[in-house]
Design an enzyme around this catalytic site. Structure first.
Site, PDB file in Angstrom:
ATOM      1  N   GLU A   1       0.784  -1.232   0.000  1.00 11.30           N
ATOM      2  CA  GLU A   1       0.000   0.000   0.000  1.00 11.30           C
ATOM      3  C   GLU A   1       0.820   1.289   0.000  1.00 11.30           C
ATOM      4  O   GLU A   1       0.388   2.293  -0.542  1.00 11.30           O
ATOM      5  CB  GLU A   1      -0.927   0.014   1.227  1.00 11.30           C
ATOM      6  CG  GLU A   1      -1.970  -1.085   1.236  1.00 11.30           C
ATOM      7  CD  GLU A   1      -3.003  -0.916   0.118  1.00 11.30           C
ATOM      8  OE1 GLU A   1      -3.275   0.256  -0.265  1.00 11.30           O
ATOM      9  OE2 GLU A   1      -3.505  -1.945  -0.386  1.00 11.30           O
TER      10      GLU A   1
ATOM     11  N   SER B   1     -26.004 -21.041  56.409  1.00  9.59           N
ATOM     12  CA  SER B   1     -25.031 -20.998  57.512  1.00  9.59           C
ATOM     13  C   SER B   1     -23.647 -20.549  57.095  1.00  9.59           C
ATOM     14  O   SER B   1     -22.712 -20.653  57.872  1.00  9.59           O
ATOM     15  CB  SER B   1     -24.905 -22.395  58.127  1.00  9.59           C
ATOM     16  OG  SER B   1     -26.096 -22.738  58.772  1.00  9.59           O
TER      17      SER B   1
END
Ligand SMILES: [Zn+2]
Ligand SMILES: [Zn+2]
Length: 774
Positions: free
Chosen positions: A77, A338
């Site tokens: 590019e 618990s």
């Protein structure tokens, strides 16, 4: 010529001025919105979300742009990318010349920077727009480094459909991260953006492959890559096809998406192998317990050292809508059963109230109208604190909470990060220790990491972060108390081993606590060793209770499986008591096993127990009481009536009144102090044996009640005046502790009703009445 040069200078100055003006008025757009990507600790992608503008636009980080990728894209590019200021004057002039010659507009001369400008702000192709783009390109170069511009470019490249950026393309077409792409794959991805509609990956792979190989040959001609690498790449088949985006761990991914809106890549601490094992075990487990109408489970696994979350399973199956799979069980607020008891006992160790072998009375007790029962509806009488915790007894826990104070428990939990408890703080009472509050699996698991970390709780890490950013440790217990809790929770002679526990199970070496919420809606089991803390919740998101559900039988088997899968034969050692150092406060001492206190004069037996120096109570045991009696031991004397002759000094068990009442009702033999001298002037007996006399109702009477609005019946008694408290029982069940003068009211049910009154010396009387429906 001079004129031309001046025009050139003018032109450049105008462009520069334009760039600066533009920069002030229109600052460059930093980027388009990215798809949020959630990664695991090994940087594999767990989950990806569409961007706000519905694109797959994943953010490739700088370290994902390999030299090979960079070289390939620059070769193709913009060969002079690192040498031009955003525009390439030479190719610009060349393109202008070409345009003049041919009279056509060709689109050469675009640098990567200019392409980025067009990708960020698409414009029509006109000369004036071209000028704007040139200015924008220069502007972009002012703001960003070359590396950043290249990164932006790779992240915006169009791949057709709604796919943008090399990372999205890499994931969605090749199913791998850009770093792992081969040269052939990488070349493929560099050619698509030029013609995304004609070179459709997956649909026209043959054409794409031809184009790919054409470029690979060009690479060879220019010597960009070695001949061998190119030959391999040309031979490589092209198998790209469109795949679904990764969508694993939806609960955690959605949560992190909300918490980290602006982060394009969220690097979590999740370990894929641990996560996969946990998901598999949860799914198999839920498939097995579905027969009992139990449909869901959630699991959280934490590394104690780093506080990193290694696995997060929000439900058995996110996509199962029938069972509420989308609910996140890690963060759902539920009743803890618990599971908070270890924290309470830790606080009690730190308050000096108890040591592991302190005796606590597990007998029916009325806490201002609140009468807790045990899970198995039985009471154990006097037990050690460690037995009470390991067996999860309720009355001793409620008593400890009353002694410590609910506000202390609540504020400690707030410090440890319990958000719902913070909101509920005002309304919480003693029942909170048996599950009467709201917690999440995440909060409970975090709390238990504190037990593994010497009493210090830190926030969990879901996202990788530097050492500096790690949360500060909040001390909730001292290291001594944390060790005593761990030591107790490691005992394996306890009832919360799974029922079907046998040799087929491998029992991991862990400390753990189970919990079952009221109505059997939630089964919990939270365990830890030195390396990991694992929290397990099993139940139904619908909140439906199941008779078979319990922490021991439903959650613990899964906890054991997880530990065995994760840390079978852990290389790390076990927790060691924080003793021996110069500041060590934990030590052993001799105690009287009858009370757990320091032996007194009349204590014969000896045992050893941990205690915290300077903290644990240092009372001398008074489990025996010296009483003067007659020679036969049938009558006791006080200082007022002690005869000068014929009295002997004897030692009797010094039992708490509630224990005496309990023994009496249960007909458990005990050595009682003889009745007081009836001739003593200090006392006015109510009868020869001075037992309480029930004055209301009358023995043997019949009552008629309207079942819709049952009338109350008053219970009243006359007790000897050395009595401080009486205990009322209906059919041998304690309903109230009261003063002798207090009126107690009951709403009886039809049937025969045995009413008993026991005074604090164990003297008692029973009557029976019959209650009938009107
Ligand atoms: Zn003693
Ligand atoms: Zn007396």
């Amino acid at each position: 010529m001079k004129l031309l040069r001046r025009r050139w200078i003018q032109c450049i100055l105008t462009v520069l001025a334009g760039v600066l003006l533009l920069d002030l008025v229109f600052p460059p757009r930093p980027a388009l919105p990215y798809s949020t990507v959630v990664t695991a600790s090994d940087s594999t992608i767990i989950h990806a979300f569409l961007s706000r503008d519905d694109k797959w636009r994943m953010y490739a980080e700088t370290d994902e742009i390999t030299p090979v990728l960079r070289d390939a894209i620059l070769f193709k590019e913009d060969k002079y990318f690192f040498y031009h200021p955003g525009i390439n004057p030479i190719s610009l002039v060349r393109a202008m010349g070409r345009n003049l010659l041919t009279g056509r507009r060709t689109s050469g001369a675009s640098t990567i920077t200019m392409q980025v400008v067009r990708l960020l702000e698409p414009r029509e192709r006109t000369y004036s727009n071209k000028l704007i783009e040139l200015a924008r390109a220069l502007q972009l170069e002012l703001h960003l480094s070359k590396a950043e511009i290249l990164q932006l470019y790779l992240n915006l490249l169009p791949y057709g459909s709604n796919i943008e950026g090399i990372k999205s393309a890499s994931i969605l077409y090749f199913g791998k991260l850009p770093k792992l792409l081969s040269l052939a794959e990488l070349t493929t991805l560099t050619i698509i953006p030029n013609r995304p509609s004609s070179l459709r990956l997956g649909l026209r792979n043959e054409r794409v492959k031809q184009e790919r190989n054409r470029w690979l040959r060009q690479f060879l001609d220019r010597g960009t890559f070695s001949a061998a690498a190119i030959a391999d790449a040309i031979a490589e088949p092209l198998t790209a096809h469109r795949r679904a985006a990764p969508q694993q761990m939806p609960h955690l991914a959605l949560r992190l998406l909300r918490e980290h809106r602006q982060t394009p890549v969220i690097h979590t601490t999740i370990q894929p192998s641990v996560q996969a094992a946990a998901e598999q075990l949860v799914q198999n487990y839920v498939n097995r317990v579905r027969a009992y109408n139990i449909h869901n489970a959630a699991v959280l696994i934490v590394d104690n050292q780093t506080m990193s979350v290694l696995a997060y399973v929000g439900s058995a199956d996110f996509h199962n809508v029938f069972d509420g799979g989308q609910v996140d069980g890690v963060r759902a607020v539920r009743s803890p059963g618990s599971t908070l008891k270890p924290l309470l006992y830790g606080l009690a160790f730190d308050a000096g109230l108890i040591t592991p072998k302190s005796k606590l009375n597990d007998v029916p007790t009325n806490f201002g109208g609140y009468e807790p029962e045990n899970y198995d509806r039985r009471f154990n009488g006097p037990v050690t604190a460690e037995f009470a915790l390991a067996n999860s007894l309720n009355v001793p826990a409620v008593k400890l909470l009353r002694d410590i104070g609910t506000p202390i428990m609540v504020s400690t939990m707030q410090k440890a990060g319990f958000a719902t408890v913070r909101q509920q703080a005002k309304d919480l009472g003693l029942s909170m220790i048996l599950g009467g509050c709201g917690v999440t699996l995440e909060e409970l698991t975090t709390l238990f990491t504190g037990f593994a970390n010497g009493g210090r709780v830190k926030a969990l890490n879901y996202v990788q972060q530097g050492r500096k950013l790690q949360g500060t440790a909040v001390p909730v217990l001292t290291s001594e108390a944390a060790f005593l809790v761990t030591n107790t929770l490691t005992q394996i002679t306890r009832p919360d081993l799974p029922n079907n526990f046998d040799n087929s199970y491998h029992l991991p070496r862990i400390a753990w606590k189970t919990g079952t919420s009221y109505g059997r809606r939630d089964a919990w089991s939270i365990g830890y060793n030195q390396r990991f803390t694992i929290g397990v919740w099993v139940g139904n998101f619908s909140g439906v209770g199941v008779p078979e559900l319990s922490g021991a039988n439903t959650a613990t088997p899964l906890l054991f499986q997880l530990f065995n899968a994760l840390d079978y034969n852990s290389p790390r050692g076990w927790f060691r008591p924080p003793t021996g150092g110069p500041d060590a406060r934990l030590a052993m001492r001799q105690i009287c096993p009858d009370s757990g206190e320091v032996p007194g004069d009349s204590c014969a037996a000896r045992a050893t127990d941990y205690y915290i120096m300077g903290v644990s109570a240092n009372w001398r045991c008074v489990h025996q009481k010296i009483v003067f009696t007659d020679l036969a031991g049938r009558m006791s004397y006080c200082a007022h009536c002690l005869p000068e002759q014929g009295a002997v000094r004897r030692s009797y068990p010094n039992l708490a009144p509630e224990l005496i009442a309990y023994y009496t009702v249960k007909r458990i033999p005990y050595v009682a102090i003889p009745t007081h001298n009836p001739a003593c002037e200090r006392l006015f007996g109510t009868g020869a044996d001075q037992k309480p006399l029930i004055t209301s109702p009358n023995d043997g009477s019949e009552y008629f009640i309207d079942p819709k609005s049952p009338t109350e019946i008053q219970l009243a008694c006359q007790a000897a005046n050395d009595v401080q408290a009486v205990y009322w029982y209906l059919n041998d069940r304690l309903i109230r502790k009261a003063t002798p003068a207090e009126g107690v009211f009951i709403k009886p049910k039809p049937g025969v009703l045995k009413i008993s009154c026991v005074d604090d010396r164990g003297r008692h009387s029973d009557i029976r009445i019959v209650v009938k429906v009107e």
